[in-house]
Structures are given as structure tokens and as C-alpha cells.
Design an enzyme around this catalytic site. Sequence first.
Site, PDB file in Angstrom:
ATOM      1  N   ARG A   7       0.837  -1.193   0.000  1.00  0.00           N
ATOM      2  CA  ARG A   7       0.000   0.000   0.000  1.00  0.00           C
ATOM      3  C   ARG A   7       0.870   1.240   0.000  1.00  0.00           C
ATOM      4  NH1 ARG A   7      -5.173   0.660   1.357  1.00  0.00           N
ATOM      5  NH2 ARG A   7      -4.627   2.533   0.224  1.00  0.00           N
ATOM      6  N   ARG A  63       3.321   4.433 -17.127  1.00  0.00           N
ATOM      7  CA  ARG A  63       3.450   3.854 -18.472  1.00  0.00           C
ATOM      8  C   ARG A  63       4.647   4.406 -19.239  1.00  0.00           C
ATOM      9  NH1 ARG A  63      -2.435   3.966 -18.453  1.00  0.00           N
ATOM     10  NH2 ARG A  63      -3.111   1.814 -18.253  1.00  0.00           N
ATOM     11  N   CYS A  75      -6.700   2.695 -12.997  1.00  0.00           N
ATOM     12  CA  CYS A  75      -7.031   3.875 -12.198  1.00  0.00           C
ATOM     13  C   CYS A  75      -8.530   3.858 -11.891  1.00  0.00           C
ATOM     14  CB  CYS A  75      -6.722   5.157 -12.960  1.00  0.00           C
ATOM     15  SG  CYS A  75      -4.983   5.474 -13.239  1.00  0.00           S
ATOM     16  N   GLU A  78     -11.567   7.134  -5.822  1.00  0.00           N
ATOM     17  CA  GLU A  78     -11.691   6.729  -4.421  1.00  0.00           C
ATOM     18  C   GLU A  78     -13.128   6.995  -3.953  1.00  0.00           C
ATOM     19  OE1 GLU A  78     -10.285   5.103  -0.964  1.00  0.00           O
ATOM     20  OE2 GLU A  78      -9.069   5.377  -2.741  1.00  0.00           O
ATOM     21  N   ARG A  90      -3.738   7.010  -4.114  1.00  0.00           N
ATOM     22  CA  ARG A  90      -3.457   5.797  -3.354  1.00  0.00           C
ATOM     23  C   ARG A  90      -3.065   4.672  -4.300  1.00  0.00           C
ATOM     24  NH1 ARG A  90      -7.851   8.252  -0.657  1.00  0.00           N
ATOM     25  NH2 ARG A  90      -7.681   8.275   1.619  1.00  0.00           N
ATOM     26  N   TYR A 108       3.664   5.972   2.941  1.00  0.00           N
ATOM     27  CA  TYR A 108       2.690   7.069   3.027  1.00  0.00           C
ATOM     28  C   TYR A 108       3.474   8.365   3.088  1.00  0.00           C
ATOM     29  CZ  TYR A 108      -0.745   3.493   3.686  1.00  0.00           C
ATOM     30  OH  TYR A 108      -1.549   2.396   3.480  1.00  0.00           O
ATOM     31  N   ARG A 116      -2.251   6.312   7.727  1.00  0.00           N
ATOM     32  CA  ARG A 116      -1.696   5.154   8.442  1.00  0.00           C
ATOM     33  C   ARG A 116      -0.464   5.590   9.229  1.00  0.00           C
ATOM     34  NH1 ARG A 116      -3.125  -0.221   7.319  1.00  0.00           N
ATOM     35  NH2 ARG A 116      -1.942  -0.486   9.247  1.00  0.00           N
TER      36      ARG A 116
END
Length: 124
Positions: A7, A63, A75, A78, A90, A108, A116
Site C-alpha cells: 500500500r 506507463r 485507475c 476513491e 493511493r 505514506y 496510516r
Amino acid sequence: MMVRGIRGAITVERNAEEDILQATSQLLDEIVQANGVVPDEIASVFITVTHDLDAAFPAGAIRKLSGWELVPLMCSMEIPVQNSLPMCIRFMVMVNTTKGQDEIKHIYMNRAKALRPDLSKEAK
């Protein structure tokens, strides 16, 4: 060998193509470096953006990188939860690895450290 998820998240200050693409590249580089992975080990990368980022597709930055042409990228938007962190990109990087879950380093950056704090490092 198994598939593990890495993540990551980063925020930008402006909804501008250059900011989104630069932040995407920066986050990807940090994830790859911290986990010692190469594109051939990446099964896929799932990228989400908050609703306030619509100036560019983050996958466009990936890419363009040498060696990443065949890595599956996706993609998405959210979920727009009230009072959630704005201007955020994210990642969920699915990687083929022999590492255990506790060896994976999640990244992060910027204001996304608040998502987080238990996984965020001051050096990032």
C-alpha cells in the site's frame, strides 16, 4: 512465491497534471526502492484518486517508465467519504515475492501519512 499487496499514498497541493504525474512517479519510486522490487515482479498496480483530482490519469506517469510498459495498471475514483483526506493518490501494488507480510514496507507521504501513522516513517 506468493502475491503480496504493498500500500501507498501521497497527496498533492494542486489538481494539475504535472503535480499528479510527479507525485505518482515519486510514490512508485519510494515503494519500489523500499521493497527492492523490479517491474517484472509486479503483478499489477491499482491506483485511486480522490474526486478532486481529475487533471491526469496517474497511470500515465508509470506507463512512460522504462520496463513498466507491460505492467497492468488500473485507475479508479476513491470512495467520496465525507471529511476524508483530499487531493490524495493511493496505490495497491500487487507483487510476486517470497517476503512475509511483516517484511513489506508500505509508503505514506506528505499529508497521506495521516492515513496510516502506524506505517508512516518520518523519513518519508
